[in-house]
Design a protein around this motif. Structure first.
Motif, short mmCIF file in Angstrom:
data_model
loop_
_atom_site.label_atom_id
_atom_site.label_comp_id
_atom_site.label_asym_id
_atom_site.label_seq_id
_atom_site.Cartn_x
_atom_site.Cartn_y
_atom_site.Cartn_z
N MET A 36 -33.63 -14.38 85.62
CA MET A 36 -33.37 -15.51 86.61
C MET A 36 -31.72 -15.91 86.54
SD MET A 36 -34.70 -19.55 86.77
CE MET A 36 -36.22 -18.98 86.45
N THR A 37 -30.98 -15.85 87.65
CA THR A 37 -29.42 -16.19 87.61
C THR A 37 -29.44 -17.31 88.39
OG1 THR A 37 -29.26 -14.89 89.70
CG2 THR A 37 -29.30 -13.54 87.70
N LEU A 38 -28.10 -17.64 88.02
CA LEU A 38 -27.45 -18.97 88.82
C LEU A 38 -27.32 -18.77 90.44
CD1 LEU A 38 -24.80 -20.25 86.22
CD2 LEU A 38 -26.92 -21.25 86.71
N GLU A 39 -27.26 -17.76 90.58
CA GLU A 39 -26.93 -17.29 92.08
C GLU A 39 -28.42 -17.55 92.71
OE1 GLU A 39 -24.95 -15.91 95.65
OE2 GLU A 39 -24.57 -17.13 93.71
N GLN A 40 -29.35 -16.75 91.98
CA GLN A 40 -30.88 -16.83 92.58
C GLN A 40 -31.09 -18.42 92.70
OE1 GLN A 40 -32.79 -14.62 89.70
NE2 GLN A 40 -33.37 -13.05 91.12
N LEU A 41 -30.72 -19.44 91.78
CA LEU A 41 -30.99 -20.66 91.84
C LEU A 41 -30.51 -21.52 92.97
CD1 LEU A 41 -30.98 -21.82 87.96
CD2 LEU A 41 -33.07 -21.16 89.32
N ARG A 42 -29.15 -21.01 93.04
CA ARG A 42 -28.34 -21.74 93.87
C ARG A 42 -28.99 -21.34 95.65
NH1 ARG A 42 -23.32 -20.10 97.18
NH2 ARG A 42 -23.45 -18.08 96.25
N ILE A 43 -29.28 -20.03 95.63
CA ILE A 43 -30.10 -19.57 96.93
C ILE A 43 -31.08 -20.38 97.19
CG2 ILE A 43 -30.94 -17.63 98.31
CD1 ILE A 43 -28.90 -15.90 97.12
N PHE A 44 -32.07 -20.40 96.08
CA PHE A 44 -33.24 -21.22 96.14
C PHE A 44 -33.08 -22.65 96.69
CE2 PHE A 44 -36.23 -24.06 94.09
CZ PHE A 44 -37.47 -23.81 94.81
N VAL A 45 -32.24 -23.30 96.18
CA VAL A 45 -32.12 -24.74 96.43
C VAL A 45 -31.51 -24.95 97.96
CG1 VAL A 45 -30.36 -26.63 95.73
CG2 VAL A 45 -31.73 -25.35 93.96
N THR A 58 -30.51 -13.40 101.47
CA THR A 58 -31.24 -14.70 101.12
C THR A 58 -32.63 -14.65 100.68
OG1 THR A 58 -29.35 -15.96 102.18
CG2 THR A 58 -31.47 -17.03 101.75
N SER A 59 -33.22 -13.97 101.64
CA SER A 59 -34.77 -13.58 101.39
C SER A 59 -35.12 -12.94 100.19
CB SER A 59 -35.23 -12.93 102.75
OG SER A 59 -35.09 -13.65 103.96
N ALA A 60 -34.41 -11.88 99.87
CA ALA A 60 -34.59 -11.02 98.68
C ALA A 60 -34.34 -11.83 97.42
CB ALA A 60 -33.55 -9.85 98.74
N ALA A 61 -33.32 -12.78 97.40
CA ALA A 61 -33.14 -13.58 96.10
C ALA A 61 -34.49 -14.42 96.06
CB ALA A 61 -32.09 -14.54 96.37
N VAL A 62 -35.08 -15.15 97.14
CA VAL A 62 -36.30 -15.96 96.86
C VAL A 62 -37.40 -14.96 96.66
CG1 VAL A 62 -37.79 -17.15 98.15
CG2 VAL A 62 -35.58 -17.75 98.68
N VAL A 104 -30.36 -27.53 86.40
CA VAL A 104 -29.65 -26.50 85.89
C VAL A 104 -28.54 -26.30 86.56
CG1 VAL A 104 -29.71 -23.84 85.52
CG2 VAL A 104 -31.77 -25.35 85.07
N LEU A 105 -28.24 -26.18 87.87
CA LEU A 105 -26.89 -25.95 88.53
C LEU A 105 -26.15 -27.17 88.30
CD1 LEU A 105 -28.38 -24.80 92.05
CD2 LEU A 105 -27.33 -23.38 90.42
N ALA A 106 -26.49 -28.46 87.99
CA ALA A 106 -25.56 -29.75 87.95
C ALA A 106 -25.03 -29.39 86.33
CB ALA A 106 -26.44 -30.88 87.89
N ARG A 107 -25.86 -28.60 85.41
CA ARG A 107 -25.25 -28.60 84.36
C ARG A 107 -24.34 -27.52 84.18
NH1 ARG A 107 -24.61 -31.86 80.68
NH2 ARG A 107 -24.42 -30.37 79.23
#
Length: 300
Positions: free
Chosen positions: A1-10, A32-36, A71-74
Motif C-alpha cells: 500500500m502506497t501513499l499515492e494509492q491512499l491519496r487516489i482512494f480518498v 485512477t481506476s487501476a490504483a483503486v 494516514v495522509l494527515a500524518r
C-alpha cells in the motif's frame, strides 16, 4: 500500500466519481481506476459498489476512508516538520477564517506576511465559526481565525483583536433616528440575520440576553449566509441587523445605512490552533504579525 494509492482512494471516495477524481489529481482515468483496483485486489475486499455510472463506498470502504485520511494527515504533518527545518525559506501555511475576518481584517495581515516571506505558500478557506473550528480540528488548516469563543478541548484559542458591533438599518428607519433604542424597539423591529453557527449571530443573541430578550422573540424576516447578503438586504429596506463596524463602515459613509443609538458589547477575534499538532515557524510568524497589528490598532 502506497501513499499515492491512499491519496487516489480518498479523492475517489470523497467525490464518488472516478473521472472527477482523476481530473482533480491530474491523472488519467485508467491510472485512477487501476490504483483503486490494486487496493481491492491486494486485500481481497470491495471498497466501492458500482451503481450505474456512480460509485458508492461499501461498509468496508467507509471504515477504510477514515484510516486513509488519518494516514495522509500524518504524512502531511511529517512533511511540514521537514519543511519547517528550512525556516521560512519554503513551505506552506493553511489558514481558515470566518467571513468577517476573512473579508475585512485578514487581508492586510496576509499582505504583510507575503511581503516579508514570499516563499511561503498561503492557502485560505472561508466558513462560519463552526466550520473554521472543524478545519483546524481535522488538520486541514494550521491556523483558524474566528469571532467569539470556541469551546473545544482539542483547540487552543488566543485573542488577537477586538471588533465593534453596531446595529444598522436603512437611513430612514425609526431605530436609526438618533433616539436611544429601547427593548421594545428591538422586539418590534424586523430583522435580517446571519445564519446559525456564525460568530456574528452568536454575538447578537448574547447581546439580546443583556436586554432580557430571547432570540425567538425577534421578528426575523430571514437569515442569510454572508455579511454582504445581510448588508445588501438591509440597504434594500428588509429590516435592521447587527454586523461588525468593519462590514458596514463604507455603506454608512456612503449614506446607504445608518447606525442606531445603542451600545453593544465588543467581541474578540481569536486565533485557533490544534493543541497536539506541530506549530510551524510560518504559523508562529503569522501570529506574531497579527499580534503586532493588534497592538498598533489598540494605540490608535
Amino acid at each position: 500500500m502506497t501513499l499515492e494509492q491512499l491519496r487516489i482512494f480518498v479523492a475517489v471516495a470523497t467525490r464518488e466519481h472516478v473521472t472527477q477524481a482523476a481530473r482533480d489529481l491530474n491523472l488519467t482515468q485508467s491510472a485512477t481506476s487501476a490504483a483503486v483496483a490494486a487496493l481491492e485486489a491486494r486485500y481481497e475486499t470491495k471498497l466501492f459498489d458500482r451503481v450505474g455510472r456512480r460509485i458508492v463506498l461499501t461498509a468496508t470502504g467507509k471504515a477504510f476512508l477514515v484510516e486513509a485520511k488519518a494516514v495522509l494527515a500524518r504524512a502531511a504533518a511529517a512533511e511540514t516538520v521537514l519543511n519547517d527545518l528550512a525556516g521560512l525559506k519554503r513551505g506552506q501555511l493553511a489558514l481558515a477564517a470566518s467571513q468577517t475576518i476573512a473579508g475585512y481584517w485578514l487581508p492586510a495581515l496576509i499582505h504583510r506576511f507575503k511581503t516579508a516571506h514570499p516563499a511561503i505558500k498561503l492557502q485560505l478557506s472561508i466558513g462560519n465559526t463552526e466550520q473554521v473550528a472543524d478545519r483546524v480540528r481535522e488538520g486541514s488548516a494550521d491556523l483558524g481565525f474566528v469571532e467569539g469563543d470556541v469551546d473545544d478541548p482539542a483547540l487552543a484559542a488566543q485573542p488577537v483583536a477586538e471588533d465593534e458591533m453596531v446595529l444598522v438599518g436603512p437611513i430612514d428607519h425609526p431605530l436609526c433616528r438618533g433616539a436611544s433604542v429601547t427593548t421594545r424597539d428591538l422586539k418590534t423591529a424586523r430583522w435580517v440575520l446571519r445564519e446559525q453557527g456564525s460568530g456574528t449571530r452568536a454575538v447578537l443573541e448574547s447581546a439580546l440576553g443583556g436586554f432580557g430578550i430571547a432570540p425567538a422573540e425577534l421578528d426575523v424576516a430571514f437569515d442569510l449566509p454572508s455579511n454582504e447578503a445581510v448588508r445588501g438586504a438591509v440597504e434594500a429596506g428588509a429590516g435592521v441587523t447587527v454586523l461588525s463596524r468593519l462590514v458596514v463602515m463604507r455603506a454608512v459613509k456612503a449614506g446607504l445605512l445608518a447606525v442606531a443609538n445603542i451600545e453593544l458589547p465588543k467581541r474578540r477575534f481569536y486565533s485557533l490552533r490544534h493543541k497536539e499538532h506541530h506549530q510551524t515557524q510560518a504559523a508562529r510568524e503569522f501570529l506574531r504579525i497579527a499580534g503586532e497589528t493588534a497592538a498598533v490598532d489598540t494605540h490608535r
